[in-house]
Design an enzyme around this catalytic site. Structure first.
Site, PDB file in Angstrom:
ATOM      1  CB  CYS A 112      -0.964  -0.008   1.195  1.00  0.00           C
ATOM      2  SG  CYS A 112      -0.165  -0.024   2.816  1.00  0.00           S
ATOM      3  CG  HIS A 117      -4.523  -0.020   3.895  1.00  0.00           C
ATOM      4  ND1 HIS A 117      -3.700  -0.820   3.135  1.00  0.00           N
ATOM      5  CD2 HIS A 117      -5.592   0.271   3.106  1.00  0.00           C
ATOM      6  CE1 HIS A 117      -4.247  -0.988   1.942  1.00  0.00           C
ATOM      7  NE2 HIS A 117      -5.387  -0.341   1.902  1.00  0.00           N
ATOM      8  CG  HIS A 140      -6.846   0.454  -1.532  1.00  0.00           C
ATOM      9  ND1 HIS A 140      -7.141  -0.249  -0.381  1.00  0.00           N
ATOM     10  CD2 HIS A 140      -7.781   0.057  -2.446  1.00  0.00           C
ATOM     11  CE1 HIS A 140      -8.201  -1.023  -0.589  1.00  0.00           C
ATOM     12  NE2 HIS A 140      -8.603  -0.848  -1.815  1.00  0.00           N
TER      13      HIS A 140
END
Length: 404
Positions: free
Chosen positions: A318, A368, A380
């Protein structure tokens, strides 16, 4: 006149009966529509609860992915430490072998010295080479000389052997320290691998639960669509029936009015029709400041697979996706999501603009990250086994944004 009045009463009774029947039918239809609406509301409420569970589960999965990634990094670092210690142990083994060779060589020299002394001793008197060497002196001066030679040889040989043996012992002790360190690292490695396996098991179970929630959500969507179609049909049927009933009622009322001999003039019955108007609401999407280059860079990697620690188009995690795209845009960002979450100004999810970074977790501890592209959507790199994709805040809601 009497007959006309009786006929009028009959018509009135018939009209009233029709009105009552129509009213009862309307009540039944209204109840059916109300039941369907209740089911729709119940479905929507359950769906909202499912969405909340899905968001929580996705956060759990993201945290587990981050923990597995960190554990893999720990395992790699520990493995490098084991390799380094193993190399040091091998070096000590080489030095110990060299020290042992020195002991052997010194022993060989000592043997040669003894042989040389023995050759210089014509008679063996005591059975001890050194003593015989001294006792076989030619005169007192030779005796003194031989005694000093024996003492020097003995001292020199003893010192040399002691030094070599001491060095050998020190090397052996150091090697044992390294061997103990290696054993400790190997024990740690086994623990790290077990912890990683436990995390992956938790992640697998969490993914199964997530899949179950998603399936349940899809089932509810299908049920909602069926209920909405049913409601539309019931509403249309009710409207059509209402028009038919209104026409019948108007006809009956017209017949009663025409039969009334006492009416000064016939009044034409009128029927009414109901129309529904629908209003549409327009929504505006707030777009952020111009971050077009960063967004465009991220968009071109849609479909690239997730790779733990990945920072290239061959595979991204990520934070690696954001890091790489920012570099292409001429921006210098930190490598990890934790560090990236401290940049710029914090914004709430409701105030996001295109180009804002979105985070899950806390400032400085985010697990994240993605980039907001507007319309409630972001890009993402979700998790292993998935590709870079477009997400929606309705299904996986970030905790906050950062405007850089």
């Amino acid at each position: 006149m009497k007959t006309s009045k009786q006929f009028l009463r009959v018509l009135s009774v018939l009209a009233l009966s029709g009105t009552l029947a129509t009213s009862l039918t309307s009540v039944v239809r209204a109840d059916n529509i109300s039941d369907t609406k209740d089911k729709i509301n119940s479905n929507k409420s359950t769906t909202s609860q499912l969405l909340a569970k899905i968001q929580d589960q996705q956060k759990t999965l993201a945290k587990l992915n981050n923990q597995v990634s960190e554990k893999i990094n720990d395992i790699d670092a520990n493995q490098k430490a084991i390799a380094s210690v193993t190399k040091e142990i091998a070096a000590f083994d080489t030095k110990i072998s060299a020290a042992q060779k020195q002991v052997t060589d010194r022993t060989d020299v000592l043997k040669k010295q003894l042989v040389a002394l023995q050759k210089q001793s014509s008679n063996s008197i005591s059975g001890n080479v050194y003593v015989d060497f001294v006792l076989n002196s030619k005169d007192f001066s030779d005796l003194i000389s031989r005694s000093m030679t024996v003492n020097k040889l003995s001292a020199a040989n003893k010192d040399a052997l002691d030094a070599v043996n001491e060095a050998k012992q020190q090397l052996s002790d150091l090697r044992q320290d390294k061997a103990d360190s290696k054993q400790s690292l190997e024990d740690k490695q086994a623990t790290l691998v077990q912890q990683k396996n436990d995390l992956e098991t938790l992640k697998t179970n969490a993914q199964k639960q997530q899949d179950a929630f998603n399936k349940e959500l899809e089932d509810h969507k299908g049920e909602l669509a069926a209920l909405q179609a049913q409601l539309s049909q019931q509403t249309a049927d009710a409207a059509k029936k209402a028009q038919e009933d209104a026409a019948k009622q108007a006809a009956a009322q017209a017949a009663v009015a025409q039969a009334a001999a006492s009416a000064a003039a016939a009044s034409a019955s009128s029927s009414s029709s109901a129309s529904s108007q629908s209003s549409t609401a327009t929504s505006t999407v707030t777009t952020g400041s111009n971050q077009g280059n960063l967004i465009a860079n991220v968009q071109q990697y849609l479909g690239v697979p997730y790779v733990w620690g990945g920072t290239t188009p061959a595979g991204f995690d990520c934070s690696g996706l954001i890091y790489y795209a920012a570099q292409q845009a001429g921006m210098s960002l930190p490598r990890t999501s934790q560090a990236q979450s401290t940049l710029g100004t914090q914004v709430s999810v409701s105030d996001l603009q295109a180009g804002d970074l979105v985070f899950w977790g806390g400032v400085g501890s985010a697990y994240h990250v993605g980039i907001y592209i507007g319309n409630g959507q972001y890009i993402h790199a979700p998790a292993p086994g998935q590709n870079v994709t477009v997400g929606n805040v309705a299904y996986f809601r970030p905790d906050f944004g950062r405007r850089i």
